[in-house]
Structures are given as C-alpha cells and as structure tokens.
Design a protein around this motif. Structure first.
Motif, PDB file in Angstrom:
ATOM      1  N   PHE A   1       1.209  -1.638  -0.221  1.00  0.00           N
ATOM      2  CA  PHE A   1      -0.396  -0.233   0.309  1.00  0.00           C
ATOM      3  C   PHE A   1       0.714   1.157  -0.095  1.00  0.00           C
ATOM      4  N   GLU A   2       1.800   1.599   0.310  1.00  0.00           N
ATOM      5  CA  GLU A   2       2.824   2.262   1.314  1.00  0.00           C
ATOM      6  C   GLU A   2       3.435   2.271  -0.581  1.00  0.00           C
ATOM      7  N   THR A   3       4.185   1.476  -1.245  1.00  0.00           N
ATOM      8  CA  THR A   3       5.213   1.854  -2.363  1.00  0.00           C
ATOM      9  C   THR A   3       3.947   1.541  -3.553  1.00  0.00           C
ATOM     10  N   LYS A   4       2.796   0.973  -3.187  1.00  0.00           N
ATOM     11  CA  LYS A   4       2.342   1.342  -4.801  1.00  0.00           C
ATOM     12  C   LYS A   4       2.572   0.605  -5.921  1.00  0.00           C
ATOM     13  N   ASP A   5       4.078  -0.620  -5.732  1.00  0.00           N
ATOM     14  CA  ASP A   5       4.956  -1.210  -6.212  1.00  0.00           C
ATOM     15  C   ASP A   5       4.437  -2.528  -6.590  1.00  0.00           C
ATOM     16  N   VAL A   6       5.102  -3.327  -7.850  1.00  0.00           N
ATOM     17  CA  VAL A   6       5.545  -4.381  -8.138  1.00  0.00           C
ATOM     18  C   VAL A   6       5.572  -4.881  -7.315  1.00  0.00           C
ATOM     19  N   PHE A   7       6.443  -6.262  -7.269  1.00  0.00           N
ATOM     20  CA  PHE A   7       7.375  -6.973  -6.823  1.00  0.00           C
ATOM     21  C   PHE A   7       7.516  -8.035  -6.864  1.00  0.00           C
ATOM     22  N   GLN A   8       8.862  -8.831  -6.721  1.00  0.00           N
ATOM     23  CA  GLN A   8       9.214 -10.312  -7.116  1.00  0.00           C
ATOM     24  C   GLN A   8       9.730 -10.613  -5.508  1.00  0.00           C
ATOM     25  N   LEU A   9       9.813 -12.398  -5.401  1.00  0.00           N
ATOM     26  CA  LEU A   9       9.755 -12.854  -4.235  1.00  0.00           C
ATOM     27  C   LEU A   9      10.651 -11.939  -3.454  1.00  0.00           C
ATOM     28  N   LYS A  10      12.100 -11.891  -4.256  1.00  0.00           N
ATOM     29  CA  LYS A  10      13.810 -12.327  -3.606  1.00  0.00           C
ATOM     30  C   LYS A  10      12.937 -10.876  -3.499  1.00  0.00           C
ATOM     31  N   ASP A  11      12.980  -9.427  -4.127  1.00  0.00           N
ATOM     32  CA  ASP A  11      12.118  -7.862  -3.035  1.00  0.00           C
ATOM     33  C   ASP A  11      12.098  -7.954  -1.817  1.00  0.00           C
ATOM     34  N   LEU A  12      10.916  -8.673  -1.572  1.00  0.00           N
ATOM     35  CA  LEU A  12       9.955  -8.772  -0.756  1.00  0.00           C
ATOM     36  C   LEU A  12      11.258  -9.853   0.800  1.00  0.00           C
ATOM     37  N   GLU A  13      11.767 -10.843   0.176  1.00  0.00           N
ATOM     38  CA  GLU A  13      12.376 -10.997   1.136  1.00  0.00           C
ATOM     39  C   GLU A  13      13.717 -10.353   1.693  1.00  0.00           C
ATOM     40  N   LYS A  14      14.312  -9.057   0.774  1.00  0.00           N
ATOM     41  CA  LYS A  14      15.157  -8.079   1.586  1.00  0.00           C
ATOM     42  C   LYS A  14      14.646  -6.933   1.608  1.00  0.00           C
ATOM     43  N   ILE A  15      13.127  -6.499   1.326  1.00  0.00           N
ATOM     44  CA  ILE A  15      12.122  -5.201   1.812  1.00  0.00           C
ATOM     45  C   ILE A  15      11.700  -5.821   3.763  1.00  0.00           C
ATOM     46  N   ALA A  16      11.063  -6.650   3.529  1.00  0.00           N
ATOM     47  CA  ALA A  16      10.635  -6.891   4.612  1.00  0.00           C
ATOM     48  C   ALA A  16      11.088  -7.112   5.512  1.00  0.00           C
ATOM     49  N   PRO A  17      12.255  -7.286   6.353  1.00  0.00           N
ATOM     50  CA  PRO A  17      12.867  -8.106   7.236  1.00  0.00           C
ATOM     51  C   PRO A  17      13.399  -6.107   8.003  1.00  0.00           C
ATOM     52  N   LYS A  18      13.726  -5.148   6.448  1.00  0.00           N
ATOM     53  CA  LYS A  18      14.280  -4.134   7.254  1.00  0.00           C
ATOM     54  C   LYS A  18      13.471  -2.563   8.055  1.00  0.00           C
ATOM     55  N   GLU A  19      12.736  -3.473   6.889  1.00  0.00           N
ATOM     56  CA  GLU A  19      11.582  -2.293   6.919  1.00  0.00           C
ATOM     57  C   GLU A  19      10.298  -2.079   8.086  1.00  0.00           C
ATOM     58  N   LYS A  20       9.622  -4.095   8.136  1.00  0.00           N
ATOM     59  CA  LYS A  20       8.582  -4.432   8.757  1.00  0.00           C
ATOM     60  C   LYS A  20       9.500  -5.489   9.621  1.00  0.00           C
ATOM     61  N   GLY A  21      10.815  -5.834   9.919  1.00  0.00           N
ATOM     62  CA  GLY A  21      10.599  -6.493  10.888  1.00  0.00           C
ATOM     63  C   GLY A  21      10.449  -7.754  10.621  1.00  0.00           C
ATOM     64  N   ILE A  22       9.793  -8.593   9.482  1.00  0.00           N
ATOM     65  CA  ILE A  22       9.217  -9.918   9.010  1.00  0.00           C
ATOM     66  C   ILE A  22      11.157 -10.530   8.833  1.00  0.00           C
ATOM     67  N   THR A  23      10.943 -11.860   8.689  1.00  0.00           N
ATOM     68  CA  THR A  23      11.974 -12.446   8.759  1.00  0.00           C
ATOM     69  C   THR A  23      12.370 -12.613   7.466  1.00  0.00           C
ATOM     70  N   SER A  24      13.486 -12.859   6.919  1.00  0.00           N
ATOM     71  CA  SER A  24      13.468 -13.021   5.893  1.00  0.00           C
ATOM     72  C   SER A  24      12.817 -14.718   4.862  1.00  0.00           C
ATOM     73  N   MET A  25      12.579 -15.572   6.399  1.00  0.00           N
ATOM     74  CA  MET A  25      12.654 -17.195   5.683  1.00  0.00           C
ATOM     75  C   MET A  25      11.059 -17.017   5.974  1.00  0.00           C
ATOM     76  N   SER A  26      10.174 -15.808   6.429  1.00  0.00           N
ATOM     77  CA  SER A  26       9.006 -15.629   6.513  1.00  0.00           C
ATOM     78  C   SER A  26       8.223 -15.689   5.890  1.00  0.00           C
ATOM     79  N   VAL A  27       9.340 -14.155   4.626  1.00  0.00           N
ATOM     80  CA  VAL A  27       7.760 -13.725   3.686  1.00  0.00           C
ATOM     81  C   VAL A  27       7.175 -14.245   3.050  1.00  0.00           C
ATOM     82  N   LYS A  28       7.596 -15.655   2.464  1.00  0.00           N
ATOM     83  CA  LYS A  28       6.948 -16.681   1.348  1.00  0.00           C
ATOM     84  C   LYS A  28       6.116 -17.416   1.491  1.00  0.00           C
TER      85      LYS A  28
END
Length: 201
Positions: free
Chosen positions: A21-48
C-alpha cells in the motif's frame, strides 16, 4: 531486560500489506525477502509463507511473466475486498436473524396448549395412571392365556395325537412280546395259528 516478543502471523500479514500500500509497486519474491526484514521486521524465511497466505485470501495479486512471479496489491482492491466481505457477513447475519425469528415463532406456537396449568397437570397424571393400568392388564392377560379357547383347543389336539401314538406303540409292543413267547417257548400252541393269523390282519 525481557526478550522482545516476535510478531504474530496476523501482524506479519498486516505489515506485508503495508509494503504494497505504501509503495504502490510490483515486487518479486526476492525483492520482498530483502525489504520486509529491514522495513517491517518480518524475517526473510517467513516472507514466502506470509505472501502465499495473502495470495490465497485474494488480498495480493500475482502473475507469472516469463520465468518470474510478480506480486502486487493496491489499496482500492483491498477496500473493495473489505466491502464484499462486509456485505457477505451482513447477508449471513440477516439470514441467521430470519432463522432465529422463525425458530422463536415455532417455539412459541408449540407452547400453545402446553401451558403448565392445573388441568394439564391432572391430565398428564391421569395419562400416566392409564398407561400403568394398561401394563397391569396386559400382564394379567398373559397369566390367563392358557384359558384362551384357541390355546386350549391346540393343547387338546396335541394331547390327542400323543395319546394315539402311545396307543400304537403299546399295541405293537404287546404283539411283539406275545409272538415271541408263542414262537420261542411254544406257549399256547392251540393259539399259534389264530394268533399269527390275527397278527397278519
């Protein structure tokens, strides 16, 4: 100092949606695995796993382009999804309310004539007494069943058949003994011919 409590599954889902919602962008899984831990505190292992649950619930869209999978979600779609869910819940609530009302009317209707009055209590007591009397009479009838004309006639016929069978066996035994005595012991020789002749008859 107490250890920091980890995020619950629902909290991770909510934070993952914030990324879209904040970025209004399109992502690949590898992108979210990098962004989620840094910005939202979600471990990369649980992103998928989190992402797949959001796709399964229709909150995040996905499509395969070439060899890569892309994921996106826009606030407008989430709003429409919430509206549809709200409408669905309201419809279920209205249906449940109608069923409840119908059942309540049915219960009230079934109570008519069953009010706890003195007259009804007396009738119920009388009914119980009559049922008990019926069982007692049935027991008495079973006791005197032997006096039933049909049963007596059946017993008489059975006794008659048994009596006739006994007489036949008695006569046969008598003749066998008498013939044996006459033949073996030569008793009553003057009766031999008549006896044998009578036996043949």
């Amino acid at each position: 100092m107490s250890k920091k409590k980890g995020l619950s599954f629902e909290e991770k889902r909510a934070r993952m949606m914030e990324i879209f919602f904040e970025t209004k962008d399109v992502f690949q899984l590898k992108d979210l695995e990098k962004i989620a831990p840094k910005e939202k505190g979600i471990t990369s292992m649980s992103v998928k796993e989190i992402l797949q649950s959001l796709v399964d619930d229709g909150m995040v869209d996905t499509d395969r382009i070439g060899t890569s999978n892309y994921f996106w979600a826009f606030p407008s779609k989430a709003l429409h999804a919430r509206k549809r869910k709200l409408e669905e819940l309201e419809s279920q609530f209205a249906e449940s309310s109608q069923k409840k009302e119908a059942l309540q009317k049915s219960i009230e209707k079934s109570k008519i004539g069953r009010e706890d009055t003195a007259e009804r209590a007396a009738l119920l007591k009388e009914l119980a007494a009559l049922r008990q009397k019926k069982e007692q009479l049935k027991t008495e009838i079973d006791k005197y069943r032997e006096c039933d004309p049909d049963v007596v006639e059946e017993m008489r016929q059975t006794n008659q058949v048994a009596k006739e069978a006994a007489n036949r066996w008695t006569d046969l035994s008598f003749w066998c003994c008498l013939v044996h005595c006459v033949k073996s012991c030569n008793l009553f020789p003057w009766m031999s011919q008549n006896l044998l002749r009578s036996g043949k008859q």
